[in-house]
Design a protein around this motif. Sequence first.
Motif: not given
Length: 807
Positions: A143-157, A159-170
């Motif tokens: 559930a925490q991962l799902d919430a983190g991925l949702a936040q990451l998807d919003a940040a990517e929209a 600031f762009g994919a390059a900005q959140v790439a390290p966090q997505r890989a983690q």
Amino acid sequence: MAELLYRLGKFASRRVGVVIVAWLVVLAVAVGGFLVGFKGLSSSFDIPGTASGAVTDELQQKLPEFSGASGTVVFSTADGSALTAEQRDEIGALVADADDLPDVSAVVDPFETEAQRAEQAAQVADGAARLDAGRTQLDAGQAQLDAGLAQLDAAEAQFGAAQVAPQRAQLEAQQAALTASLDELEQQSTALELGAELLALSDGIRFVSDDGSTALVNVAFSEPRLDLQEESKQAVIDYFEADEIDGVEVAFSTDIAQGVPEVFGVGEVVGLAVAAIVLIVMLGSLLAAALPIVTALVGVAIGVVGSLSFSGLVQMVSVTPVLGVMLGLAVGIDYSLFIINRHRKQLMQGAEVRESIGLANGTAGNAVVFAGATVVVALLALNITGVPFLGLMGTVGAVCVAVAVLIAITLTPALLGLLGERVLGRRARARISPAVPVQGKEVRAMSTLRAVVTLLVTVAALLTIAIPSLSMRLGLPDGSSEPADSASYRAFSLTESEFGAGANGTLLVTATLPEGLTDDEVLEKQVLVAQAIADNDDVTAIAPIAVSDDNRLTAFQVIPAEGPNSVSTEQLVRDLRDLPAIESGIALGVAGQAAINIDISESLQNVLPLYLLVVVGLSLLIMILVFRSILVPLIATGGFILSLFATFGATVAVFQWGWFAQVFGLHSTGPILSFLPVILTGILFGLAMDYQLFLASGMREAYVHGAPARLAVMQGVKAGRAVVTAAGLIMVAVFGGFVFSDATIIRAIGFGLAFGVLIDAFIVRMLLMPALMHLLGTSAWWLPRWLDRILPNVDVEGAALERKHHV
């Protein structure tokens, strides 16, 4: 033959000392051989090449620790209370030190086993709780991962994919780790569920009773049942009985405690006493009555003791020498009686002693040789059954009968020569008259109406008695048939009352598995097989007990609903063997006492027709040669079949149905001893032909000497009636003495032989046969001319000898 026996009889009567010393030497040799060669007897019955034997062979190759014999030691409190901690500790101490007993591979501590079972159940429950906790934790992490991925998807929209790439890989790495944990959790959950399922299926298996009053100690031996020495079993009994535990009683299952029955007991003594009374009444002299008993005892000693000398070379079951005693006593007394009776009649007519002995040996002795040959053929034919222990029983019995014949035609004439005219009582000696033969009541042929009524009544009676044989079940005795005061009966009863009837009839089931299975896959297959077995109605519990090193063979302990000799357990064995292959490459095998019972019974049922064909065929040839008739041997055999099935019916009524059980001291019923039908068939056929020979030979002698066929029938009956009556009563008394043996096996054999002789001698031979012979008239003695020309004249009645050596 008659002339040879005549000369042998005269020689024995002249050289009394030589003959007696010769037999004493033979007896001494037999005793010496026994002292050197006797190595004990076995209480186990088995047949090679059976389905259960194949399972045992497979276990010896892949799971040798489970291929040996096993038994149970039952500990119980005397007052029915729960075993105290101190008593449990003392039992445990005994178990711990029992591994050093001869041929003992393992002894299972019931309290440790129950503790392990409780621990396994706790581990399963604890594992399930931990799995639930882990699954909850992983769900929260997901559930925490799902919430983190949702936040990451919003940040990517934004600031762009390059900005959140390290966090997505983690986060993706965390997701991979979480997925792997979930997969491992599922694997653990599957294994736990399989283990829990097996534990649930084995719930009915217990080693300590629910009330804590009784404990079962399983003893596993390194040797298979047939190779296990009685000394090893006795060592287990001695060990567990040596140190008594206060307030605790110990008993042993039949696999351990079923010992060798006594060869000669009180019942046999009573039987001999009855035989002695019959002889005294028949012969009218104590000296004459003692002769048949003395010669029979000498013959039994030589035959049985001599046979036991070979027990170190071949395995003998415990009932083998008892059968030798039965037959040796019965035929030994009868055969000697026939010769003595003939000699006494001749003396009463004024014959010289030695001449009379020779003539009696050449006439009655000739008939004894042919009668004995018929019994020997029937017994030796047991070897064609392919059942080793049964063939050996037949061979020992045949040896005892052959010795009885030799004793009758050598030692009996010698003792008669020693006694001289004293073989007759004083009153009989006073009536000796060479000029006036003994006159009897005039003999008349029976009426045809009487013959027809006798035929119908006797056949109807025999068929009625035979009715119970239609429901005959075959098996081997279990603990319930042991004496009520024996340790094995107590063990059986306690086990049944505290653990259920099926605990006495445990089955060993094996399953062959496909190649290349991992340990986890083997566990899955075990559950699959266990569930398929448990789906049968009469399975109470099942537990896996071993897997071979190559993962190709797994073994299960199966507890049926009822005992080893029950109908349901027998059907369960058949059902398990008939189960279709479970998946591909998984086949079941079944062993255990119930399976062995079925295998032995079916094997013996299969060989019985062949055995009957051989025995009846050979005996028919002998009787055709003796009687020079086709119909006489055929009706003699037909009468035997009627008496045989009547004997089967009476045996079923008593030992299976329980009729008159209290009269014979039976406290439980069960299936009929599996090899009893074959044994009874062979022995009773030989004995039936004995009586047929002595009665029909008299009929033939009268017919040949010119009497009308129907009159000759009654003349033959009159001539042989007294001696056959006495001989039949003697056999019934001797065999009947064994009915009261402690061993159920001996009881059943003794009853079957006693009842069979009673029916055959007094109903078939003395009522049915004369009626049939009367109705056949002259045709009874019909023989094709071509056959009459080629058959040698054996002159079993000794007519030619009598003409040559007229008294």
